[in-house]
Motif scaffolding. Structure first.
Motif, PDB file in Angstrom:
ATOM      1  N   GLU A  23       0.842  -1.205   0.000  1.00  0.00           N
ATOM      2  CA  GLU A  23       0.000   0.000   0.000  1.00  0.00           C
ATOM      3  C   GLU A  23       0.873   1.249   0.000  1.00  0.00           C
ATOM      4  O   GLU A  23       0.566   2.235  -0.686  1.00  0.00           O
ATOM      5  CB  GLU A  23      -0.919  -0.013   1.220  1.00  0.00           C
ATOM      6  CG  GLU A  23      -2.026   1.022   1.176  1.00  0.00           C
ATOM      7  CD  GLU A  23      -3.017   0.768   0.034  1.00  0.00           C
ATOM      8  OE1 GLU A  23      -3.568   1.774  -0.479  1.00  0.00           O
ATOM      9  OE2 GLU A  23      -3.215  -0.397  -0.342  1.00  0.00           O
ATOM     10  N   ARG A  26       2.210   1.793  -3.478  1.00  0.00           N
ATOM     11  CA  ARG A  26       1.184   2.386  -4.349  1.00  0.00           C
ATOM     12  C   ARG A  26       1.053   3.899  -4.101  1.00  0.00           C
ATOM     13  O   ARG A  26       0.699   4.649  -5.007  1.00  0.00           O
ATOM     14  CB  ARG A  26      -0.171   1.732  -4.096  1.00  0.00           C
ATOM     15  CG  ARG A  26      -0.310   0.323  -4.606  1.00  0.00           C
ATOM     16  CD  ARG A  26      -1.780  -0.036  -4.727  1.00  0.00           C
ATOM     17  NE  ARG A  26      -1.964  -1.428  -5.028  1.00  0.00           N
ATOM     18  CZ  ARG A  26      -2.388  -2.358  -4.180  1.00  0.00           C
ATOM     19  NH1 ARG A  26      -2.703  -1.999  -2.934  1.00  0.00           N
ATOM     20  NH2 ARG A  26      -2.528  -3.611  -4.543  1.00  0.00           N
ATOM     21  N   GLN A 109      -9.626  -0.936   5.406  1.00  0.00           N
ATOM     22  CA  GLN A 109      -9.654   0.353   4.699  1.00  0.00           C
ATOM     23  C   GLN A 109      -8.244   0.921   4.600  1.00  0.00           C
ATOM     24  O   GLN A 109      -7.959   2.051   5.002  1.00  0.00           O
ATOM     25  CB  GLN A 109     -10.568   1.348   5.434  1.00  0.00           C
ATOM     26  CG  GLN A 109     -12.034   0.945   5.447  1.00  0.00           C
ATOM     27  CD  GLN A 109     -12.902   1.967   6.148  1.00  0.00           C
ATOM     28  OE1 GLN A 109     -12.459   2.689   7.030  1.00  0.00           O
ATOM     29  NE2 GLN A 109     -14.165   2.037   5.744  1.00  0.00           N
ATOM     30  N   LYS A 111      -6.800   2.105   2.191  1.00  0.00           N
ATOM     31  CA  LYS A 111      -6.661   3.283   1.332  1.00  0.00           C
ATOM     32  C   LYS A 111      -6.491   4.566   2.174  1.00  0.00           C
ATOM     33  O   LYS A 111      -6.026   5.584   1.665  1.00  0.00           O
ATOM     34  CB  LYS A 111      -7.864   3.407   0.403  1.00  0.00           C
ATOM     35  CG  LYS A 111      -9.194   3.563   1.128  1.00  0.00           C
ATOM     36  CD  LYS A 111     -10.351   3.654   0.150  1.00  0.00           C
ATOM     37  CE  LYS A 111     -11.693   3.824   0.876  1.00  0.00           C
ATOM     38  NZ  LYS A 111     -12.816   3.903  -0.090  1.00  0.00           N
ATOM     39  N   ARG A 112      -6.843   4.482   3.465  1.00  0.00           N
ATOM     40  CA  ARG A 112      -6.643   5.642   4.343  1.00  0.00           C
ATOM     41  C   ARG A 112      -5.199   5.730   4.857  1.00  0.00           C
ATOM     42  O   ARG A 112      -4.793   6.730   5.454  1.00  0.00           O
ATOM     43  CB  ARG A 112      -7.562   5.554   5.560  1.00  0.00           C
ATOM     44  CG  ARG A 112      -9.025   5.862   5.268  1.00  0.00           C
ATOM     45  CD  ARG A 112      -9.796   6.055   6.579  1.00  0.00           C
ATOM     46  NE  ARG A 112      -9.292   7.190   7.355  1.00  0.00           N
ATOM     47  CZ  ARG A 112      -8.633   7.103   8.488  1.00  0.00           C
ATOM     48  NH1 ARG A 112      -8.358   5.902   9.003  1.00  0.00           N
ATOM     49  NH2 ARG A 112      -8.215   8.176   9.118  1.00  0.00           N
TER      50      ARG A 112
END
Length: 640
Positions: A23, A26, A109, A111-112
């Motif tokens: 992550e 990314r 989650q 993406k946070r």
């Protein structure tokens, strides 16, 4: 372009750790990471290197993210710490944030994660910059060359820097922080209160004030304070920010400068009037002596003439005092033993001080010699003795001592004396009424006197001060009300070689003051020229006189016989006495020269001391003084 980042993962699952790393990649980061799952491993990783980010799993077997967070924060590390968990409750989140977590992210989650990392890294960088800035300012303040402190209105120190600690003479900042400004720092607590009552301090500009402080050792300091008040919303002072400069030495030098300027101003006045005044006195004293020579011993007019001469002598003495304290008097210094000077005037001193004052002399047998004007040293002793007598109206004890002393040359230079180490001390002590500090601060000022009107000129101690300074020495005074006064005069000690040379130089035997030689008298003041001509003629000299240098050269060129002596004023219109002497030397190289002047700043004076080899006669002079000096310059009279 990826951003390198060092990430410490507190995670028991290798798979979950890889998800976190993926992550971060990314999100534009290039993480160099390490995974730990125990307290020991975490501690070792923290010891091994520094980290940009810590991500901790909230729940692990035997070791939780909260425990990891406590360990990190316990070390005082400001590293962004983000908690992750499969599930989260509000209570868990609150507990984590209270423990010091920067954010909380669920594994469902992720993406946070990157936005949270971006934010926390940015804020961590800001905090690091702030810490560096604060550390820089702390270093700047602590190394500042002036004292800096914060204090409350009641005088409590809140912060101090090293310069202030040294200024006050303490060993550490902690010592100073325990002090109170009013009680322990200000010499007079009322002075601080007066400064606070002014209430002119603003929260924008610094107000400049001066105060007297005291060091730990009790020594007083004059300090310049730049003060700014920091106020609360109600405009009440919370604390003061103050910069401190020690201006003690600066104020001391300024005081010396003011004193020097006072003396210079009066000295200029004295020098300005000396020429004309001394010319008038020369006419008066010489005329009186010529009259006394003509009057019979029983003539009733003699008493009147003697009164006029006595008044003229008093006026001449007053002029000498003015020139002495202003350090413009012409000196004829010689190598002398201070003990001999004291012994020479001891009989006179006993008459001056009276029978109710006991005079004791303690003269050091090994006291060295000094180079000074004997007449002026006698004047110093006389002035101090008279002052001591006046300070002992009901009697007492006057002690005069001499001794060798040593001072640091730098200290002597600070006292405006010769920068040498060996001095001879002349101490004059009395058991009189003494002086307070206010009086002592003014005693050397010209015309300052504590005596009633008509009882003193205020020049006695000013004269002493000028004589000592002009002789390369300095004065130290100690006095307390009711405890008497001591004046210690320090004059530079001359070397043994100079003493030996002076002892070898014997004075010429006494000679008659009369003569038959020819004297060329040059004086622009007609009255002085006339009485001088008459005085020399009565001594048997042939006198040629001229009102100026040009006329003197004409006479010298046309006179058929020898001219044995040129007696010339120094300061004259046209040719000066020195210029006349130089030109006459080309016409008559055998003619000797004797200068005379009422000025103090002429060509025969250099630094207030007579130049070696130049004959000089200070106005006003007497008939006898003139005759003896002329005979001294010409040499012994040739018998008829």
């Amino acid at each position: 372009m990826s951003v390198p980042i060092r990430v410490l993962l507190v995670e028991d699952s290798e798979e979950d750790a890889l998800l976190l790393v993926r992550e971060l990649k990314r999100g534009g980061y290039e993480p160099a990471h390490e995974r730990v799952a125990t307290e020991v491993a975490l501690a070792a990783a923290l010891d091994r290197q520094s980290w940009d980010l810590v991500i901790g799993d909230h729940s692990m077997p035997g070791f939780s993210g909260i425990a990891a967070l406590v360990l990190v924060r316990g070390r005082g590390l400001d590293i962004p710490f983000i908690c992750v968990s499969g599930t989260i409750t509000e209570d868990m989140a609150v507990a984590a944030m209270k423990a010091g977590a920067n954010d909380w992210v669920t594994k469902g989650q992720l993406k946070r994660l990157v936005p949270a990392v971006d934010r926390e890294l940015r804020e961590a960088k800001g905090r690091a910059t702030l810490r560096a800035t604060e550390a820089s300012y702390t270093t700047l303040v602590d190394h500042a060359p002036v004292g800096i402190y914060r204090s409350t209105p009641d005088g409590t120190f809140l912060a101090v820097n090293t310069a202030l600690v040294h200024l006050l003479g303490y060993g550490s900042a902690e010592d100073v922080l325990h002090l109170n400004l009013s009680r322990d720092v200000y010499a007079d607590p009322a002075e601080r209160q007066r400064l606070l009552d002014r209430d002119t301090y603003t929260d924008r500009e610094y107000d400049e004030v001066e105060a007297t402080w005291k060091r730990k050792d009790g020594r007083l300091l004059t300090v310049q304070l730049s003060v700014r008040a920091v106020r609360n919303a109600a405009r009440q002072v919370e604390y003061y920010e103050t910069f401190v400069r020690d201006v003690t030495e600066q104020r001391r030098l300024q005081t010396q400068l003011v004193q020097s300027q006072k003396m210079e101003a009066v000295g200029r006045l004295a020098g300005g009037i000396a020429h004309d005044f001394n010319n008038l006195l020369t006419v008066i004293t010489t005329s009186c002596e010529l009259l006394l020579e003509d009057l019979a011993p029983a003539d009733p007019k003699r008493e009147d003439v003697e009164q006029v001469r006595k008044a003229a002598d008093g006026a001449a003495a007053l002029t000498r005092q003015l020139l002495a304290f202003s350090r413009q008097q012409v000196l004829t210094p010689q190598i002398v033993d201070l003990g001999d000077v004291v012994a020479g005037v001891e009989k006179m001193l006993r008459r001056v001080i009276g029978e109710d004052v006991d005079l004791v002399t303690v003269l050091g047998s090994d006291a060295g010699a000094v180079k000074a004007d004997v007449g002026q040293l006698e004047q110093v002793l006389m002035n101090l003795a008279v002052n001591a007598r006046d300070a002992m109206p009901t009697g007492g004890k006057l002690t005069i001592e001499t001794a060798n002393v040593e001072h640091d040359p730098d200290y002597a230079r600070e006292q405006e004396a010769a920068a040498v180490s060996r001095f001879v001390m002349l101490a004059v002590s009395d058991t009189g009424i003494g002086m307070d500090e206010a009086t002592k601060a003014k005693i050397f000022e010209p015309f300052f006197t504590t005596k009633e009107l008509g009882k003193g000129t205020g020049l006695g101690l000013a004269t002493v001060y000028g004589i000592v300074r002009q002789s390369g020495g300095f004065i130290w005074v100690y006095s307390e009300p009711g405890m008497g006064t001591t004046f210690k005069i320090y004059l530079p000690q001359v070397g043994e070689g100079a003493v030996a040379a002076a002892g070898a130089a014997k004075a010429a035997p006494g000679t008659s003051r009369r003569g038959t030689e020819t004297v060329l008298l040059v004086e622009d003041a007609a009255a002085v020229r006339a009485v001088t001509h008459q005085a020399l003629a009565r001594q048997g000299y042939t006198v040629l006189d001229a009102p100026n240098g040009a006329e003197a050269l004409r006479i010298a060129a046309s006179h058929p016989g020898p001219i044995h002596l040129l007696l010339t004023d120094v300061v004259m219109p046209g040719l000066s006495g020195r210029q006349l002497s130089d030109q006459l030397a080309r016409l008559r190289p055998d003619t000797k020269v004797l200068y005379t002047s009422g000025y103090t700043d002429d060509a025969v004076v250099r630094h207030g001391v007579l130049e070696s080899g130049i004959a000089y006669l200070q106005k006003p002079f007497t008939v006898d003084g003139l005759a003896r000096k002329v005979r001294e310059v010409l040499g012994p009279a040739i018998p008829d």
